[in-house]
Design an enzyme around this catalytic site. Structure first.
Site, PDB file in Angstrom:
ATOM      1  N   HIS A 124      -5.086   5.357 -28.789  1.00 28.89           N
ATOM      2  CA  HIS A 124      -5.792   5.202 -27.514  1.00 28.89           C
ATOM      3  C   HIS A 124      -6.560   3.889 -27.524  1.00 28.89           C
ATOM      4  CE1 HIS A 124      -8.802   6.986 -30.159  1.00 28.89           C
ATOM      5  NE2 HIS A 124      -9.740   6.534 -29.348  1.00 28.89           N
ATOM      6  N   ASP A 141      -9.056  14.497 -36.464  1.00 23.44           N
ATOM      7  CA  ASP A 141     -10.339  13.913 -36.036  1.00 23.44           C
ATOM      8  C   ASP A 141     -11.532  14.793 -36.412  1.00 23.44           C
ATOM      9  OD1 ASP A 141     -12.415  12.720 -34.583  1.00 23.44           O
ATOM     10  OD2 ASP A 141     -11.669  13.414 -32.632  1.00 23.44           O
ATOM     11  N   ALA A 196     -17.913   1.996 -20.414  1.00 23.85           N
ATOM     12  CA  ALA A 196     -16.949   1.368 -19.521  1.00 23.85           C
ATOM     13  C   ALA A 196     -15.573   2.006 -19.655  1.00 23.85           C
ATOM     14  CB  ALA A 196     -16.865  -0.132 -19.819  1.00 23.85           C
ATOM     15  N   SER A 197     -15.223   2.443 -20.869  1.00 21.94           N
ATOM     16  CA  SER A 197     -13.867   2.953 -21.068  1.00 21.94           C
ATOM     17  C   SER A 197     -13.679   4.376 -20.570  1.00 21.94           C
ATOM     18  CB  SER A 197     -13.526   2.888 -22.560  1.00 21.94           C
ATOM     19  OG  SER A 197     -14.449   3.676 -23.288  1.00 21.94           O
ATOM     20  N   GLY A 221     -16.247  13.391 -26.084  1.00 23.70           N
ATOM     21  CA  GLY A 221     -14.794  13.253 -26.012  1.00 23.70           C
ATOM     22  C   GLY A 221     -14.080  13.848 -27.220  1.00 23.70           C
ATOM     23  N   HIS A 222     -14.864  14.414 -28.132  1.00 18.99           N
ATOM     24  CA  HIS A 222     -14.282  14.942 -29.373  1.00 18.99           C
ATOM     25  C   HIS A 222     -14.429  16.448 -29.435  1.00 18.99           C
ATOM     26  CE1 HIS A 222     -13.970  10.891 -31.173  1.00 18.99           C
ATOM     27  NE2 HIS A 222     -15.068  10.654 -30.471  1.00 18.99           N
ATOM     28  N   ASP A 251     -18.609 -12.997 -38.561  1.00 17.26           N
ATOM     29  CA  ASP A 251     -19.825 -13.614 -38.039  1.00 17.26           C
ATOM     30  C   ASP A 251     -19.370 -14.857 -37.287  1.00 17.26           C
ATOM     31  OD1 ASP A 251     -22.248 -14.744 -37.507  1.00 17.26           O
ATOM     32  OD2 ASP A 251     -22.862 -15.005 -39.586  1.00 17.26           O
TER      33      ASP A 251
END
EC number: 3.1.-.-
Lengths: 559, 559
Positions: free
Chosen positions: A75, A197, A234-235, A371-372, A447
């Site tokens: 995803h 997960d 945002a996603s 979301g999990h 960096d």
């Protein structure tokens, strides 16, 4: 199933993602075929001073570049695709992903100037791929971004399943149900190893459905007499769709602010993952032209990030949108550990401007869900797959351990559950598995443009500098006779406020001078011992006077 | 009530504790009498690099030292007494506190060498003090440390009540009930202004009783077949007593590790606040001589503090106690915001050693309760006091705001609720109140022995140094003709790993040289413009090459 050679082995290992949250990267290797799942980044720990992002060490893959058949993406979240631009620069292999995932990847590769060089393959949940001796197929899952999939890898040694991030949402916003039938079918064929997960393995019960949130938004939009600002990830396209739906129901127009939010809304609506009615979207500049109760502002900044749109609004430094007394701000997210203070400050600042803020303790349940999957969902996955071996992935050690215990609770043999660290190889041969050594794995620190040029020494120096600052001691000696021609001069930064500490620095200067003169008299004139002596004498004095240990940098010039 | 002069005013303000958690210090002034409540410290925010602790700015008090009648202490937590050693050094006034509070203060003053110079007055909940025109009395409260009190200050303008930290525990461990009768009695006499604890104002319902935890401990101690380690706040004497009680019930001996835990156990048992049965305490060295199921280890480190006893045990670096597989570790505390990651790491490390860890999400309810009242308790306090004016204290702005809304909900006029910042003065005269200007207030930063010598410039430098490090450029010029006699030499710290970046630093050197030569040719030889030009040229080059902006420190020596 492909042909099996009795000498060949199946290897499973993580280059990132176990014992940590983020930089997910898993490898499944059979003989000379390596399939990589995901290539994520993670954000630096507090002690990684000055570091922008962290990616996995891919030495094993570049050392075996001829064997890498491709990178499969589950995803489009940063912790699964964010490392791609760095990885692909060193390892040009094909990338496979669903439509939205590839859309987000392409945007990323374009910025990195890698789009043209990268082979990208669109897959659907129904695709089947042949990657050397390994066959890949997919199954639809639910997650906080659309188009997420789990992966089924058929190897000559057996089937390996990688769930990706998932939950079971029985009322998904986009009506894309998790494909229970296909999962059950894979399980019924016999799964050798399941990688699943572990993010919410510590959480009891079921994670609520994303669609619960829609009604809550509608209620908030309806009851507010002024503008409503919604900040979320945002996603989270499903959540954005629900903001749009609620805005439509309550006759509000929507504007979008914050770079990543504008970005995702544009990609997702272009690809058909967001349904934005004609005339719904307005420019930020138009907000003030509409009545306050006809406006919704969709914004980044749900984590209180210092440079985000919401934080700028809260500080009244946003160029286009001000928060007015009576506005309602909804923070539709929970703080990621470490961000609680930032979110708290943003809430404080918004309240000081007179806004009502819906957030955190108590109120959060209505406007955010994870979301999990929680423990009951993790057990459901385990029982759908009924794997012979189980490798918990995606999580800190305690989450993996909890997930392991869940595995035991549904009947998997304790000996068949592998709690691995990044780099640990689990080897399967003839139907049995064992831990078999390590491949290189670790954090590569980025960096600015530098990849891997900041290591422990640099970080240790930054830490020292950040605690008590630095004193530079400069002295010029004569090449002929070693006498002091100029200095010692002491320059300090980050140590004390100089104007308040003139006496201290003058005394420090005297100590350096007398140390040097004493060494001269004793005919000590090797630079190394001059430097060491100055450092010790000055360090001791400063510690006695201030209980601080600034970095001391003696510089000796000879002319 | 004392005599009232019509010109005189009552002033209430905070020098610390509002808009923040910590460094509590409140002032109640009538005419020429100032009474101070508490003198706390707070721990530095993330961006206060290198700072050890933060205390209130007491300029107003030192400017008015003749008026300060004393400091009244509500209880012995660091955020209420931790600033005393710094404050008393500049303001030698009497200190009033209950037995345990004074015991902890005395320990602190002894360390600071201030014990002999400080007048200390023991109070009980029944004491009455006359402090100029102000009369002080007290009422017993419940909190996560024994001997906490609220304060009732009778001024000629009316009664001011300061709750201190409190909850209502109807089944307290020490059977010291909150004195509802006295609170009600004060309320019935008419309270002008209430200052009340807002810490848990965002939390609905009631905070559970501390005594709930005892049974949980007993159950854990009984079911564990090995040693049990309990980590909690050292100052939570009630909880320590419950560990002792559970140990007694389950025939375990107890050892105490961690400096502050040893300290508090010793002070509290000496003063009679802990009841430790004869023979219960053993030395850490004796732990290994007893069967594993006969031992409890009481430890600091419930916040995952890097140097604490629990963290050392988790890292197998504790000198006296090792964690063995099968041991049980109970973390009886919730992480303070910002500490979540530290606690998570400690849990991970303990689990890797094979310990069962009882902590955080899910399991925490049983082994930790808050010491602060939730919304129903805050409303109870408001209704016991029925104040005319209400000033929420102890909390970030959002907590004060929630508390203010609770005040409205029980019928206090919105105009009579003051949400103040540190330094804001609320003035009472003739029965009415208004905001009336500000007194100096702010953070005084303590770094080592330095008090206030680290300000914004130093912190900004530390921040810069911590992000990208420093480059020192040294060059020696001739006094006669301005030619370069030695250098330029570039020394970097915290910028890049030098061995990997030789080319970059060589190129940087060339750029500095050519910049200097160009300036020489153009007859530019004032130090200031030499330095500025070198800084700019080098900064631009490094940013282009690395996207980093290290601090650049040009040093020009003349001989």
């Amino acid at each position: 199933m492909s042909k099996k050679n009795n000498q060949d082995k199946l290897l499973i290992f993580a280059l990132g993602g176990v014992g940590e949250i983020g930089k997910n990267m898993y490898c499944i290797q059979y003989a000379n075929d390596i399939v990589v799942v995901d290539a994520g980044l993670k954000f630096p720990e507090e002690e990684m001073l000055g570091i922008d992002v962290v990616i996995p060490d891919i030495t094993y893959l570049t050392d075996n570049r001829d064997k890498v058949r491709g990178i499969l993406l589950t995803h489009g979240h940063e912790d699964h695709i964010g490392g791609l631009p760095y990885v692909l620069k060193h390892l040009n292999v094909p990338v496979y992903g669903t439509k939205l995932t590839l859309g987000l990847v392409e945007n990323k590769l374009k910025e990195a100037g890698l789009l043209g060089d990268t082979k990208r393959h669109l897959i659907t949940a129904d695709s089947t791929l042949t990657l050397g001796t390994i066959q890949a197929s997919f199954f639809r899952t639910n997650h906080s971004i659309p188009d997420s999939v789990g992966i089924c890898l058929e190897t000559p040694e057996g089937i390996v399943v990688h769930t990706g991030d998932f939950k079971f949402d029985h009322t998904p916003v986009n009506e894309q149900y998790a494909d229970l039938q296909r999962m059950a079918e894979i399980g019924s064929r016999g799964v050798l190893a399941l990688l699943s997960d572990s993010t919410n393995a510590e959480r009891a019960g079921f994670t609520p459905s994303e669609s619960n949130i829609g009604k809550e938004f509608e209620e908030i939009f309806r009851s507010s007499k002024q503008r409503v600002v919604v900040a979320t990830f945002a996603s989270n396209v499903h959540r954005i769709q629900q903001v749009i739906n609620a805005a439509l129901e309550t006759r509000r127009k929507m504007t979008v602010i914050g770079r990543s939010m504008v970005n995702v809304v544009s990609i997702a609506s272009e690809l058909g993952y967001l349904n934005i009615p004609e005339g719904m979207l307005i420019e930020p500049e138009e907000v003030n032209k509409l009545p306050a109760d006809r406006v919704v502002i969709l914004s980044t900044g749900s984590q209180g990030e210092p440079m985000s749109a919401l934080t700028r609004m809260a500080r009244s430094t946003h160029r286009k949108v001000d928060i007015l007394p009576g506005d309602t701000v909804v923070i539709a997210a929970t703080p990621i550990p470490g961000n609680e203070k930032y979110v708290g400050r943003t809430v404080d600042e918004l309240m000081r401007l007179g806004a009502s803020v819906i957030y955190g303790p108590g109120s959060i349940s209505g406007v955010h869900v994870s979301g999990h999957g929680s423990q009951e969902e993790l057990k459901l996955m385990l029982n759908l797959m009924r794997p012979q071996y189980f490798i918990p992935i995606h999580g800190e050690y305690r989450m993996l351990r909890h997930h392991g215990l869940l595995g035991e609770s549904v009947g998997i043999d304790k000996e068949n559950i592998f709690l691995i660290d990044n780099g640990d190889v689990v080897e399967f041969q003839g139907g049995t598995a064992r831990k078999a050594g390590k491949v290189p794995a670790g954090n590569v620190l980025i960096d600015g443009l530098g990849v891997g040029d900041v290591g422990n020494i640099v970080l240790r120096d930054r830490k020292l500098l950040s605690q008590d600052g630095i004193l530079v001691v400069v002295v010029t000696l004569s090449k002929q006779d070693g006498t002091i021609l100029s200095g010692p001069d002491i320059i300090s930064r980050g140590f004390v406020y100089v104007r308040e500490s003139e006496g201290l620095l003058e005394e420090a200067n005297r100590i350096v001078s007398s140390t040097l003169h004493k060494l001269m008299n004793d005919k000590v004139n090797e630079w190394a011992s001059l430097k060491t002596n100055v450092k010790e004498a000055l360090g001791r004095f400063l510690y006695e006077q201030t209980r601080r240990r600034p970095m001391i940098l003696p510089i000796i010039m000879e002319v």
